[in-house]
Design a protein around this motif. Structure first.
Motif, short mmCIF file in Angstrom:
data_model
loop_
_atom_site.label_atom_id
_atom_site.label_comp_id
_atom_site.label_asym_id
_atom_site.label_seq_id
_atom_site.Cartn_x
_atom_site.Cartn_y
_atom_site.Cartn_z
N LYS A 1 26.15 -7.94 -12.19
CA LYS A 1 25.21 -7.38 -11.38
C LYS A 1 23.84 -7.35 -11.96
CE LYS A 1 24.28 -3.20 -8.79
NZ LYS A 1 24.79 -2.04 -8.42
N VAL A 2 22.79 -7.71 -11.20
CA VAL A 2 21.56 -8.03 -11.35
C VAL A 2 20.90 -6.66 -11.18
CG1 VAL A 2 19.52 -8.96 -11.13
CG2 VAL A 2 21.15 -10.54 -10.82
N ASP B 1 3.53 -2.71 -3.45
CA ASP B 1 3.33 -1.09 -2.91
C ASP B 1 4.73 -0.67 -2.70
OD1 ASP B 1 4.26 -1.99 -0.22
OD2 ASP B 1 2.17 -2.29 0.28
N LEU B 2 5.19 0.49 -2.51
CA LEU B 2 6.25 1.01 -2.46
C LEU B 2 7.26 0.61 -1.21
CD1 LEU B 2 8.43 2.92 -3.78
CD2 LEU B 2 7.32 4.96 -2.45
N GLU B 3 6.38 0.26 -0.08
CA GLU B 3 7.01 -0.16 1.26
C GLU B 3 7.70 -1.58 0.79
OE1 GLU B 3 4.92 0.16 4.71
OE2 GLU B 3 4.16 1.94 4.29
N GLU B 4 7.02 -2.50 0.25
CA GLU B 4 7.55 -3.75 -0.11
C GLU B 4 8.68 -3.80 -0.95
OE1 GLU B 4 5.79 -7.91 -2.02
OE2 GLU B 4 4.55 -6.61 -1.58
N LEU B 5 8.78 -2.90 -1.95
CA LEU B 5 9.79 -2.81 -2.62
C LEU B 5 11.06 -2.43 -2.25
CD1 LEU B 5 11.20 -2.58 -5.79
CD2 LEU B 5 10.35 -0.09 -5.74
N ILE B 6 10.71 -1.26 -1.22
CA ILE B 6 11.91 -1.04 -0.47
C ILE B 6 12.58 -2.11 0.53
CG2 ILE B 6 12.53 0.68 1.52
CD1 ILE B 6 10.55 2.65 0.23
N ASN C 1 16.61 -6.11 1.51
CA ASN C 1 16.96 -7.23 2.04
C ASN C 1 17.72 -8.43 0.73
OD1 ASN C 1 15.93 -6.83 4.54
ND2 ASN C 1 13.91 -7.54 4.01
N ASN C 2 17.87 -7.67 -0.17
CA ASN C 2 18.49 -8.16 -1.66
C ASN C 2 17.65 -9.18 -2.00
OD1 ASN C 2 20.88 -6.57 -1.74
ND2 ASN C 2 21.67 -7.44 -0.30
N GLU C 3 16.32 -9.18 -1.77
CA GLU C 3 15.50 -9.99 -2.16
C GLU C 3 14.92 -9.67 -3.73
OE1 GLU C 3 12.07 -9.93 0.19
OE2 GLU C 3 13.03 -10.53 2.16
N PRO C 4 14.67 -10.84 -4.28
CA PRO C 4 14.30 -10.88 -5.77
C PRO C 4 12.96 -10.03 -5.79
CG PRO C 4 14.03 -12.82 -5.30
CD PRO C 4 14.45 -12.38 -4.02
#
Length: 68
Positions: free
Chosen positions: A8-9, A53-58, A63-66
Motif C-alpha cells: 500500500k502506498v 492547498d488543503l482543498e487540492e490535497l483532499i 480521486n486516488n491521484e498521486p
C-alpha cells in the motif's frame, strides 16, 4: 513458482497552519513574524517541497491521484 508483492502506498504530508503572520506580538503563541515566515518558505523551497492547498490535497486523496 510466482512471488507477488502487494504494498500500500502511503504518504506523509506535513500540513502547515499559520494563524497570523505579523509583527504584532500581542498573541505570541499564534503569531509568526514575516521574517520567520519567509525563512520557513525558503526552507521548503530549498528542500524541494511541493506546496499545495488543503482543498487540492483532499481532491487528490479522494480521486486516488498521486500527491508527489
Amino acid at each position: 513458482m510466482a512471488i507477488f508483492y502487494f504494498y500500500k502506498v502511503s504518504y506523509e504530508v506535513p500540513i502547515l497552519m499559520y494563524h497570523r503572520v505579523d509583527h504584532d506580538k500581542s498573541e505570541p503563541s499564534l503569531t509568526v513574524s514575516p521574517e520567520t515566515f519567509k525563512r520557513q518558505m525558503e526552507f521548503l523551497k530549498i528542500h524541494n517541497y511541493q506546496v499545495i492547498d488543503l482543498e487540492e490535497l483532499i481532491q487528490r486523496l479522494k480521486n486516488n491521484e498521486p500527491i508527489s
